[in-house]
Design a protein around this motif. Structure first.
Motif, PDB file in Angstrom:
ATOM      1  N   ARG A  14      54.287  32.322  42.075  1.00 12.09           N
ATOM      2  CA  ARG A  14      53.467  31.539  41.140  1.00 12.09           C
ATOM      3  C   ARG A  14      52.225  30.975  41.832  1.00 12.09           C
ATOM      4  O   ARG A  14      51.372  30.393  41.191  1.00 12.09           O
ATOM      5  CB  ARG A  14      54.293  30.383  40.564  1.00 12.09           C
ATOM      6  N   ARG A  15      52.169  31.098  43.145  1.00  9.10           N
ATOM      7  CA  ARG A  15      51.045  30.527  43.899  1.00  9.10           C
ATOM      8  C   ARG A  15      49.948  31.560  44.200  1.00  9.10           C
ATOM      9  O   ARG A  15      48.940  31.227  44.790  1.00  9.10           O
ATOM     10  CB  ARG A  15      51.526  29.966  45.244  1.00  9.10           C
ATOM     11  N   LEU A  16      50.193  32.811  43.836  1.00  9.05           N
ATOM     12  CA  LEU A  16      49.209  33.847  44.154  1.00  9.05           C
ATOM     13  C   LEU A  16      47.926  33.615  43.350  1.00  9.05           C
ATOM     14  O   LEU A  16      47.979  33.258  42.178  1.00  9.05           O
ATOM     15  CB  LEU A  16      49.778  35.231  43.831  1.00  9.05           C
ATOM     16  N   GLN A  17      46.808  33.827  44.027  1.00 12.68           N
ATOM     17  CA  GLN A  17      45.517  33.632  43.365  1.00 12.68           C
ATOM     18  C   GLN A  17      44.727  34.930  43.378  1.00 12.68           C
ATOM     19  O   GLN A  17      44.702  35.635  44.387  1.00 12.68           O
ATOM     20  CB  GLN A  17      44.710  32.560  44.116  1.00 12.68           C
ATOM     21  N   PRO A  41      53.923  39.716  42.571  1.00  8.87           N
ATOM     22  CA  PRO A  41      52.858  40.426  41.839  1.00  8.87           C
ATOM     23  C   PRO A  41      51.547  40.448  42.632  1.00  8.87           C
ATOM     24  O   PRO A  41      50.563  39.821  42.250  1.00  8.87           O
ATOM     25  CB  PRO A  41      52.741  39.619  40.537  1.00  8.87           C
ATOM     26  N   SER A  42      51.523  41.176  43.735  1.00  5.83           N
ATOM     27  CA  SER A  42      50.367  41.197  44.650  1.00  5.83           C
ATOM     28  C   SER A  42      49.189  41.981  44.085  1.00  5.83           C
ATOM     29  O   SER A  42      48.072  41.864  44.568  1.00  5.83           O
ATOM     30  CB  SER A  42      50.751  41.824  45.986  1.00  5.83           C
ATOM     31  N   CYS A  50      33.788  49.820  47.741  1.00  2.00           N
ATOM     32  CA  CYS A  50      33.833  50.168  49.169  1.00  2.00           C
ATOM     33  C   CYS A  50      35.056  50.999  49.546  1.00  2.00           C
ATOM     34  O   CYS A  50      35.139  51.501  50.658  1.00  2.00           O
ATOM     35  CB  CYS A  50      33.773  48.908  50.026  1.00  2.00           C
ATOM     36  N   GLY A  51      36.030  51.132  48.633  1.00  2.00           N
ATOM     37  CA  GLY A  51      37.185  51.996  48.908  1.00  2.00           C
ATOM     38  C   GLY A  51      38.355  51.305  49.588  1.00  2.00           C
ATOM     39  O   GLY A  51      39.394  51.929  49.822  1.00  2.00           O
ATOM     40  N   LEU A  52      38.215  50.006  49.911  1.00  2.00           N
ATOM     41  CA  LEU A  52      39.336  49.312  50.562  1.00  2.00           C
ATOM     42  C   LEU A  52      40.500  49.145  49.582  1.00  2.00           C
ATOM     43  O   LEU A  52      40.291  48.831  48.411  1.00  2.00           O
ATOM     44  CB  LEU A  52      38.910  47.918  51.046  1.00  2.00           C
ATOM     45  N   ILE A  53      41.712  49.371  50.069  1.00  2.00           N
ATOM     46  CA  ILE A  53      42.913  49.049  49.292  1.00  2.00           C
ATOM     47  C   ILE A  53      43.364  47.667  49.759  1.00  2.00           C
ATOM     48  O   ILE A  53      43.418  47.399  50.969  1.00  2.00           O
ATOM     49  CB  ILE A  53      43.991  50.131  49.504  1.00  2.00           C
ATOM     50  N   TYR A  54      43.634  46.767  48.815  1.00  2.00           N
ATOM     51  CA  TYR A  54      43.912  45.381  49.204  1.00  2.00           C
ATOM     52  C   TYR A  54      44.768  44.686  48.152  1.00  2.00           C
ATOM     53  O   TYR A  54      44.876  45.161  47.020  1.00  2.00           O
ATOM     54  CB  TYR A  54      42.590  44.611  49.405  1.00  2.00           C
ATOM     55  N   CYS A  55      45.378  43.573  48.546  1.00  2.00           N
ATOM     56  CA  CYS A  55      46.127  42.744  47.600  1.00  2.00           C
ATOM     57  C   CYS A  55      45.109  41.905  46.831  1.00  2.00           C
ATOM     58  O   CYS A  55      44.447  41.037  47.418  1.00  2.00           O
ATOM     59  CB  CYS A  55      47.084  41.801  48.331  1.00  2.00           C
ATOM     60  N   ALA A  56      45.015  42.161  45.521  1.00  2.00           N
ATOM     61  CA  ALA A  56      44.043  41.420  44.714  1.00  2.00           C
ATOM     62  C   ALA A  56      44.604  40.061  44.292  1.00  2.00           C
ATOM     63  O   ALA A  56      43.873  39.223  43.789  1.00  2.00           O
ATOM     64  CB  ALA A  56      43.626  42.238  43.498  1.00  2.00           C
ATOM     65  N   ASN A  57      45.893  39.851  44.475  1.00  2.00           N
ATOM     66  CA  ASN A  57      46.480  38.521  44.315  1.00  2.00           C
ATOM     67  C   ASN A  57      46.979  38.089  45.689  1.00  2.00           C
ATOM     68  O   ASN A  57      47.776  38.793  46.315  1.00  2.00           O
ATOM     69  CB  ASN A  57      47.647  38.537  43.329  1.00  2.00           C
TER      70      ASN A  57
END
Ligand SMILES: [Zn+2]
Length: 312
Positions: A14-17, A41-42, A50-57
């Motif tokens: 619940r703290r993911l931003q 839920p990352s 730019c093509g980077l794969i990343y955690c958007a949360n």
């Protein structure tokens, strides 16, 4: 892992931003995976700019620090068994051999995220005299100081709060560290201020473009904030004052698919360059992640959590 850790995991979810791409700050991305291996839920995305794969949360920096000091070791199940120590030592010796084959005799060596100190100890064994490690975990630093006798050659501090090393580093290494950092560009800027012109930087990360099918979904977790490949890592280095000159790919490093990039400090390189996304890895990721696989999908992720819980 205790039941309280499980509640902590639920609390974290619940703290993911929501955040933009940590490299180019774009919010436009292709969704790859909503839930990671901890069922958080990352929202793992591939940046369209730019093509980077990343955690958007992602967790806020204080929440992330709390995660690393409390839950992370419970989830990773670190145990300094004899077999694990033998593996750390052999990986460390192999890294010293490979890196000195490229860069010559290692000395004035700085390691960011020095872990339990095995690489520094292996470099000392190979003749390095000036060593300095920065490591955020108390247990890692304690082990390095007491069992490996590294003394004041390793300090406990989060990298972005640490003091510079007591010498101008000629070789700086980060082994499986950059992918954990919320802002990898800021970390490279800090290093660029410490590393003299022409000195070397060696970075290892998991290679998202490699074959990590044995890991499947297990590859994705909140502690890996970014998922690099050669193109995105070398581009990031260019933007932050480093000239990459060698890329090594290993099928089996400490990870299935290990990427090692060598660069030199070069202040003529800077952030001012257009972003150019490499061909998408979305279908590669879809091929390697089988969400419902008993071997490495969500059922396995749940079993891992239950197993950690049962061990207490
Ligand atoms: Zn981006």
């Amino acid at each position: 892992m205790k039941i309280v850790d499980l509640f902590e995991l639920v609390r974290l979810s619940r703290r993911l931003q929501k955040r933009p791409c940590p490299i180019c700050r774009s919010e436009a991305g292709r969704p790859l995976l909503r839930y990671d291996r901890y069922l958080l839920p990352s929202n793992i995305k591939e940046c369209e700019r730019c093509g980077l794969i990343y955690c958007a949360n992602m967790l806020s920096p204080p929440e992330l620090e709390r995660f690393y000091t409390s839950l992370y070791s419970a989830l990773m199940d670190f145990k300094a068994t004899e077999a694990q120590i033998a593996t750390y030592q052999s990986v460390a010796r192999e890294r010293v051999t490979k890196i000195s084959a490229r860069l010559g005799h290692l000395d004035q060596l700085l390691e960011i995220g020095a872990g339990y100190g095995y690489f520094l100890a292996a470099a000392r064994q190979a003749g390095a005299r000036h060593l300095y490690g920065i490591e955020p975990s108390t247990s890692g630093v304690r082990h390095a100081q007491t069992s490996l006798h590294l003394g004041d050659q390793i300090v406990e501090a989060p990298f972005l709060e640490a003091s510079p090393p007591p010498f101008a580093p000629q070789v700086t290494v980060l082994f499986h560290v950059l992918e954990h950092l919320v802002d990898p560009g800021a970390a490279l800027d800090r290093l660029a201020a410490w590393i003299p012109e022409g000195a070397s930087l060696v970075i290892e990360v998991p290679d998202t473009a490699a074959d990590w099918s044995s890991m499947g979904l297990i590859n994705f977790h909140i502690s890996h904030a970014s998922y690099f490949r050669a193109e995105t890592l070398t581009d990031l280095l260019h933007r932050h004052g480093f000239a990459p000159f060698e890329v090594e790919r290993e099928a089996d490093g400490i990870y299935p698919g290990n990427l090692r990039v060598y660069a030199r400090r070069d202040s003529s390189f800077s952030e001012i360059r257009p972003f150019l996304a490499p061909p998408s890895l979305a279908s590669h990721v879809a091929d390697l992640v089988k969400p419902w696989s008993l071997k490495n999908g969500y059922p396995r992720a749940v079993l891992r959590l239950l197993r950690h819980l049962a061990r207490g």
